[in-house]
Scaffold this motif. Structure first.
Motif, PDB file in Angstrom:
ATOM      1  N   VAL A  39     116.633  93.668  14.628  1.00 23.88           N
ATOM      2  CA  VAL A  39     117.590  92.584  14.886  1.00 23.88           C
ATOM      3  C   VAL A  39     117.109  91.741  16.061  1.00 23.88           C
ATOM      4  O   VAL A  39     117.127  90.502  15.996  1.00 23.88           O
ATOM      5  CB  VAL A  39     119.003  93.158  15.137  1.00 23.88           C
ATOM      6  CG1 VAL A  39     119.944  92.084  15.665  1.00 23.88           C
ATOM      7  CG2 VAL A  39     119.554  93.792  13.872  1.00 23.88           C
TER       8      VAL A  39
ATOM      9  N   PRO B 195     125.869  88.702  13.087  1.00 22.51           N
ATOM     10  CA  PRO B 195     125.646  89.381  11.807  1.00 22.51           C
ATOM     11  C   PRO B 195     126.459  88.811  10.646  1.00 22.51           C
ATOM     12  O   PRO B 195     125.996  88.784   9.511  1.00 22.51           O
ATOM     13  CB  PRO B 195     126.054  90.829  12.092  1.00 22.51           C
ATOM     14  CG  PRO B 195     125.859  90.985  13.553  1.00 22.51           C
ATOM     15  CD  PRO B 195     126.202  89.640  14.156  1.00 22.51           C
ATOM     16  N   ASP B 196     127.662  88.313  10.932  1.00 26.76           N
ATOM     17  CA  ASP B 196     128.515  87.791   9.860  1.00 26.76           C
ATOM     18  C   ASP B 196     128.385  86.278   9.672  1.00 26.76           C
ATOM     19  O   ASP B 196     129.116  85.677   8.893  1.00 26.76           O
ATOM     20  CB  ASP B 196     129.968  88.164  10.105  1.00 26.76           C
ATOM     21  CG  ASP B 196     130.533  87.586  11.393  1.00 26.76           C
ATOM     22  OD1 ASP B 196     129.744  87.115  12.243  1.00 26.76           O
ATOM     23  OD2 ASP B 196     131.774  87.615  11.545  1.00 26.76           O
TER      24      ASP B 196
ATOM     25  N   GLN C 274     123.443  89.431   8.429  1.00 23.14           N
ATOM     26  CA  GLN C 274     123.317  90.889   8.288  1.00 23.14           C
ATOM     27  C   GLN C 274     122.547  91.246   7.022  1.00 23.14           C
ATOM     28  O   GLN C 274     121.769  92.202   7.016  1.00 23.14           O
ATOM     29  CB  GLN C 274     124.703  91.557   8.280  1.00 23.14           C
ATOM     30  CG  GLN C 274     124.638  93.079   8.232  1.00 23.14           C
ATOM     31  CD  GLN C 274     123.995  93.665   9.474  1.00 23.14           C
ATOM     32  OE1 GLN C 274     124.415  93.365  10.592  1.00 23.14           O
ATOM     33  NE2 GLN C 274     122.969  94.479   9.310  1.00 23.14           N
TER      34      GLN C 274
ATOM     35  N   TYR D 220     118.954  90.990   7.997  1.00 26.24           N
ATOM     36  CA  TYR D 220     118.559  92.158   8.789  1.00 26.24           C
ATOM     37  C   TYR D 220     118.334  93.366   7.875  1.00 26.24           C
ATOM     38  O   TYR D 220     117.353  94.093   8.019  1.00 26.24           O
ATOM     39  CB  TYR D 220     119.643  92.533   9.808  1.00 26.24           C
ATOM     40  CG  TYR D 220     119.972  91.519  10.864  1.00 26.24           C
ATOM     41  CD1 TYR D 220     119.018  90.665  11.406  1.00 26.24           C
ATOM     42  CD2 TYR D 220     121.268  91.425  11.365  1.00 26.24           C
ATOM     43  CE1 TYR D 220     119.340  89.747  12.403  1.00 26.24           C
ATOM     44  CE2 TYR D 220     121.607  90.520  12.366  1.00 26.24           C
ATOM     45  CZ  TYR D 220     120.634  89.688  12.866  1.00 26.24           C
ATOM     46  OH  TYR D 220     120.965  88.790  13.864  1.00 26.24           O
ATOM     47  N   ASP D 221     119.274  93.585   6.957  1.00 26.10           N
ATOM     48  CA  ASP D 221     119.193  94.736   6.047  1.00 26.10           C
ATOM     49  C   ASP D 221     117.969  94.650   5.151  1.00 26.10           C
ATOM     50  O   ASP D 221     117.313  95.664   4.877  1.00 26.10           O
ATOM     51  CB  ASP D 221     120.459  94.846   5.197  1.00 26.10           C
ATOM     52  CG  ASP D 221     121.699  95.193   6.023  1.00 26.10           C
ATOM     53  OD1 ASP D 221     121.557  95.669   7.166  1.00 26.10           O
ATOM     54  OD2 ASP D 221     122.815  94.972   5.500  1.00 26.10           O
TER      55      ASP D 221
END
Length: 80
Positions: free
Chosen positions: A7, A27-28, A69, A72-73
């Motif tokens: 991140v 993230p959102d 996010q 990132y994932d």
């Protein structure tokens, strides 16, 4: 590689290379809206990911990606 490191590296190159305002990185946050990237920027994003993480991304990797996010994932999954 630890998720927090992933991140941090992503956020760093978004700020440095894409001039994304640090306040827009969450993230959102909606990936397209927060980053304000056009199609050429996505090509640069693929190059940045490859140089920072050593993984290749293809167009299909971005299908269904909505928020930061998700990005990132994706990188975490590619590194595992």
């Amino acid at each position: 590689m630890d998720k927090d490191v992933i991140v941090e590296k992503i956020n760093d190159f978004l700020i440095d290379e894409f001039e994304v305002d640090e306040d827009d990185i969450a993230p959102d946050a909606n990936l397209k809206d927060a980053l304000d990237l056009d199609s050429l920027d996505f090509v640069d994003l693929v190059v940045a990911v490859e140089s920072n993480f050593g993984v290749k991304l293809v167009g299909e990797d971005f299908v269904g990606m909505v928020v930061l996010q998700d990005f990132y994932d994706l990188i975490e999954t590619k590194l595992s």
